[in-house]
Write a protein that holds these residues in place. Structure first.
Motif, PDB file in Angstrom:
ATOM      1  N   GLN A 156      -0.730   2.285   2.759  1.00 55.64           N
ATOM      2  CA  GLN A 156       0.551   2.669   3.347  1.00 55.64           C
ATOM      3  C   GLN A 156       1.428   3.281   2.272  1.00 55.64           C
ATOM      4  OE1 GLN A 156       2.772  -0.525   5.158  1.00 55.64           O
ATOM      5  NE2 GLN A 156       4.165   0.887   6.159  1.00 55.64           N
ATOM      6  N   ASP A 157       1.999   4.434   2.574  1.00 57.31           N
ATOM      7  CA  ASP A 157       2.894   5.141   1.658  1.00 57.31           C
ATOM      8  C   ASP A 157       2.265   5.332   0.274  1.00 57.31           C
ATOM      9  OD1 ASP A 157       4.827   5.261   3.666  1.00 57.31           O
ATOM     10  OD2 ASP A 157       5.706   3.338   3.067  1.00 57.31           O
ATOM     11  N   GLY A 158       0.964   5.624   0.265  1.00 60.22           N
ATOM     12  CA  GLY A 158       0.264   5.870  -0.990  1.00 60.22           C
ATOM     13  C   GLY A 158      -0.130   4.635  -1.757  1.00 60.22           C
ATOM     14  N   GLN A 159       0.231   3.463  -1.265  1.00 60.64           N
ATOM     15  CA  GLN A 159      -0.149   2.214  -1.929  1.00 60.64           C
ATOM     16  C   GLN A 159      -1.385   1.639  -1.249  1.00 60.64           C
ATOM     17  OE1 GLN A 159       3.701   0.142  -1.701  1.00 60.64           O
ATOM     18  NE2 GLN A 159       3.679   0.237  -3.941  1.00 60.64           N
ATOM     19  N   ILE A 160      -2.238   1.001  -2.052  1.00 65.28           N
ATOM     20  CA  ILE A 160      -3.493   0.452  -1.546  1.00 65.28           C
ATOM     21  C   ILE A 160      -3.594  -1.014  -1.927  1.00 65.28           C
ATOM     22  CG2 ILE A 160      -6.014   0.619  -1.643  1.00 65.28           C
ATOM     23  CD1 ILE A 160      -5.612   3.542  -2.578  1.00 65.28           C
ATOM     24  N   TRP A 161      -3.951  -1.830  -0.941  1.00 60.42           N
ATOM     25  CA  TRP A 161      -4.214  -3.244  -1.167  1.00 60.42           C
ATOM     26  C   TRP A 161      -5.581  -3.562  -0.609  1.00 60.42           C
ATOM     27  CZ3 TRP A 161       0.364  -1.514   0.924  1.00 60.42           C
ATOM     28  CH2 TRP A 161       1.510  -1.701   0.147  1.00 60.42           C
ATOM     29  N   LEU A 162      -6.363  -4.321  -1.371  1.00 58.06           N
ATOM     30  CA  LEU A 162      -7.669  -4.776  -0.918  1.00 58.06           C
ATOM     31  C   LEU A 162      -7.682  -6.288  -1.030  1.00 58.06           C
ATOM     32  CD1 LEU A 162     -10.355  -3.432   0.039  1.00 58.06           C
ATOM     33  CD2 LEU A 162     -11.196  -3.770  -2.274  1.00 58.06           C
ATOM     34  N   THR A 163      -8.109  -6.953   0.039  1.00 61.36           N
ATOM     35  CA  THR A 163      -8.133  -8.406   0.033  1.00 61.36           C
ATOM     36  C   THR A 163      -9.441  -8.924   0.614  1.00 61.36           C
ATOM     37  OG1 THR A 163      -6.961 -10.425   0.697  1.00 61.36           O
ATOM     38  CG2 THR A 163      -6.965  -8.613   2.280  1.00 61.36           C
ATOM     39  N   ASP A 164      -9.834 -10.093   0.128  1.00 58.04           N
ATOM     40  CA  ASP A 164     -11.005 -10.777   0.684  1.00 58.04           C
ATOM     41  C   ASP A 164     -10.581 -12.038   1.436  1.00 58.04           C
ATOM     42  OD1 ASP A 164     -10.327 -12.551  -1.346  1.00 58.04           O
ATOM     43  OD2 ASP A 164     -12.217 -12.344  -2.438  1.00 58.04           O
ATOM     44  N   GLY A 165      -9.298 -12.183   1.692  1.00 59.89           N
ATOM     45  CA  GLY A 165      -8.775 -13.351   2.395  1.00 59.89           C
ATOM     46  C   GLY A 165      -8.214 -14.390   1.443  1.00 59.89           C
ATOM     47  N   GLU A 166      -8.722 -14.425   0.224  1.00 56.12           N
ATOM     48  CA  GLU A 166      -8.239 -15.364  -0.785  1.00 56.12           C
ATOM     49  C   GLU A 166      -7.445 -14.646  -1.870  1.00 56.12           C
ATOM     50  OE1 GLU A 166     -11.445 -17.677  -2.368  1.00 56.12           O
ATOM     51  OE2 GLU A 166     -12.226 -18.150  -0.378  1.00 56.12           O
ATOM     52  N   THR A 167      -7.941 -13.493  -2.276  1.00 51.29           N
ATOM     53  CA  THR A 167      -7.326 -12.717  -3.343  1.00 51.29           C
ATOM     54  C   THR A 167      -6.904 -11.358  -2.799  1.00 51.29           C
ATOM     55  OG1 THR A 167      -8.832 -13.751  -4.933  1.00 51.29           O
ATOM     56  CG2 THR A 167      -7.700 -11.768  -5.655  1.00 51.29           C
ATOM     57  N   THR A 168      -5.708 -10.918  -3.170  1.00 50.58           N
ATOM     58  CA  THR A 168      -5.242  -9.590  -2.796  1.00 50.58           C
ATOM     59  C   THR A 168      -4.988  -8.800  -4.073  1.00 50.58           C
ATOM     60  OG1 THR A 168      -4.224 -10.399  -0.772  1.00 50.58           O
ATOM     61  CG2 THR A 168      -3.455  -8.265  -1.584  1.00 50.58           C
ATOM     62  N   VAL A 169      -5.548  -7.595  -4.111  1.00 54.09           N
ATOM     63  CA  VAL A 169      -5.388  -6.738  -5.278  1.00 54.09           C
ATOM     64  C   VAL A 169      -4.642  -5.482  -4.856  1.00 54.09           C
ATOM     65  CG1 VAL A 169      -6.602  -5.363  -7.019  1.00 54.09           C
ATOM     66  CG2 VAL A 169      -7.538  -7.579  -6.313  1.00 54.09           C
ATOM     67  N   GLU A 170      -3.529  -5.212  -5.539  1.00 52.64           N
ATOM     68  CA  GLU A 170      -2.879  -3.923  -5.355  1.00 52.64           C
ATOM     69  C   GLU A 170      -3.561  -2.964  -6.313  1.00 52.64           C
ATOM     70  OE1 GLU A 170       1.377  -1.547  -5.532  1.00 52.64           O
ATOM     71  OE2 GLU A 170       1.334  -3.656  -6.076  1.00 52.64           O
ATOM     72  N   VAL A 171      -4.127  -1.919  -5.768  1.00 53.38           N
ATOM     73  CA  VAL A 171      -4.895  -0.966  -6.583  1.00 53.38           C
ATOM     74  C   VAL A 171      -3.951   0.093  -7.138  1.00 53.38           C
ATOM     75  CG1 VAL A 171      -6.797   0.682  -6.600  1.00 53.38           C
ATOM     76  CG2 VAL A 171      -6.938  -1.378  -5.176  1.00 53.38           C
ATOM     77  N   LEU A 172      -3.767   0.051  -8.437  1.00 56.20           N
ATOM     78  CA  LEU A 172      -2.934   1.038  -9.107  1.00 56.20           C
ATOM     79  C   LEU A 172      -3.832   2.158  -9.597  1.00 56.20           C
ATOM     80  CD1 LEU A 172      -0.725  -1.422 -11.179  1.00 56.20           C
ATOM     81  CD2 LEU A 172      -0.231  -0.404  -8.937  1.00 56.20           C
ATOM     82  N   ARG A 173      -3.371   3.392  -9.430  1.00 57.83           N
ATOM     83  CA  ARG A 173      -4.187   4.520  -9.823  1.00 57.83           C
ATOM     84  C   ARG A 173      -3.293   5.666 -10.269  1.00 57.83           C
ATOM     85  NH1 ARG A 173      -2.909   4.504  -4.856  1.00 57.83           N
ATOM     86  NH2 ARG A 173      -2.980   6.252  -3.446  1.00 57.83           N
ATOM     87  N   GLU A 174      -3.921   6.570 -11.003  1.00 55.89           N
ATOM     88  CA  GLU A 174      -3.207   7.731 -11.516  1.00 55.89           C
ATOM     89  C   GLU A 174      -4.013   8.979 -11.166  1.00 55.89           C
ATOM     90  OE1 GLU A 174      -1.571   9.327 -15.845  1.00 55.89           O
ATOM     91  OE2 GLU A 174      -2.644   7.424 -15.734  1.00 55.89           O
ATOM     92  N   VAL A 175      -3.348   9.973 -10.620  1.00 53.40           N
ATOM     93  CA  VAL A 175      -4.001  11.231 -10.279  1.00 53.40           C
ATOM     94  C   VAL A 175      -4.021  12.095 -11.530  1.00 53.40           C
ATOM     95  CG1 VAL A 175      -3.901  13.305  -8.852  1.00 53.40           C
ATOM     96  CG2 VAL A 175      -3.235  11.092  -7.884  1.00 53.40           C
ATOM     97  N   TRP A 176      -5.228  12.416 -12.014  1.00 52.89           N
ATOM     98  CA  TRP A 176      -5.367  13.263 -13.185  1.00 52.89           C
ATOM     99  C   TRP A 176      -5.571  14.723 -12.800  1.00 52.89           C
ATOM    100  CZ3 TRP A 176      -8.987   9.701 -16.519  1.00 52.89           C
ATOM    101  CH2 TRP A 176      -8.205   8.720 -17.120  1.00 52.89           C
ATOM    102  N   LYS A 177      -6.173  14.959 -11.651  1.00 55.04           N
ATOM    103  CA  LYS A 177      -6.352  16.325 -11.165  1.00 55.04           C
ATOM    104  C   LYS A 177      -6.349  16.269  -9.653  1.00 55.04           C
ATOM    105  CE  LYS A 177      -9.495  20.340 -11.624  1.00 55.04           C
ATOM    106  NZ  LYS A 177      -9.310  20.883 -10.322  1.00 55.04           N
ATOM    107  N   ALA A 178      -5.480  17.053  -9.048  1.00 56.24           N
ATOM    108  CA  ALA A 178      -5.382  17.039  -7.583  1.00 56.24           C
ATOM    109  C   ALA A 178      -5.959  18.309  -7.008  1.00 56.24           C
ATOM    110  CB  ALA A 178      -3.926  16.892  -7.157  1.00 56.24           C
TER     111      ALA A 178
END
Length: 178
Positions: A156-178
């Motif tokens: 949502q709004d360019g932010q990504i979260w991945l969870t397995d039900g116990e742990t939630t990870v906000e995936v931070l990333r950087e665009v090097w070439k678009a």
């Protein structure tokens, strides 16, 4: 005696509000003996980011002619070619000529050095995009790897979260070439 791939199964539910895509995918992933859990999880993340009914896992690490993931149209033309890691210049330029769009997801602490050497060499390939996943995010994803997984990805709004039900990870990333 050659080592065999380890099979991982993931039920991946994707809620991508940016693309208005919602779906559940049952993934069977063969983890090559030389592949790490971290790389496997980045492959799953890349699948979630580009989730589509026609997106499939390819041979990737075990075949130099195929990417990690790809999506073809109904005629068999490659629409999307996804590489995970640090592919070389020749591989990316070849992919650029064969596909409408090429995405690279790099994830290691050595990625900045790789990118510094590669950036000018692939600048002419206009359909190649390079995204670097933050090393802390990829390390957190690696800890989620299990032979059987139930994962939920929210975008949502360019932010990504991945969870397995116990742990939630906000995936931070950087665009090097678009």
């Amino acid at each position: 005696m050659a080592l065999k791939s380890t099979i991982y199964k993931a039920e991946l539910s994707v809620a991508d509000m940016d693309r208005n895509y919602y779906g559940t995918h049952l993934l069977t992933l063969a983890r090559h003996p030389s592949e790490t859990d971290e790389r496997l999880m980045i492959r799953i993340l890349a699948f979630a980011i580009h989730a589509d009914e026609r997106l499939v896992n390819a041979k990737g690490i075990s075949d130099t002619e195929e990417p990690d993931l790809w999506q073809m149209d109904l005629t068999g033309a490659i629409q999307l070619w996804i590489e995970v890691g640090q592919p070389d210049e020749r591989r990316l330029l070849k992919a650029s000529g064969r596909s409408e769009q090429v995405m690279v997801y790099s994830y290691s602490s050595a990625s900045p050095v790789w990118w510094k050497q590669l950036a000018s060499k692939i600048d002419r390939a206009r359909n190649v995009s390079v995204i670097n996943i933050d090393p802390e995010s990829s390390a957190a994803l690696e800890k989620m790897a299990q032979r059987t997984m139930q994962l939920q990805c929210t975008i949502q709004d360019g932010q990504i979260w991945l969870t397995d039900g116990e742990t939630t990870v906000e995936v931070l990333r950087e665009v090097w070439k678009a």
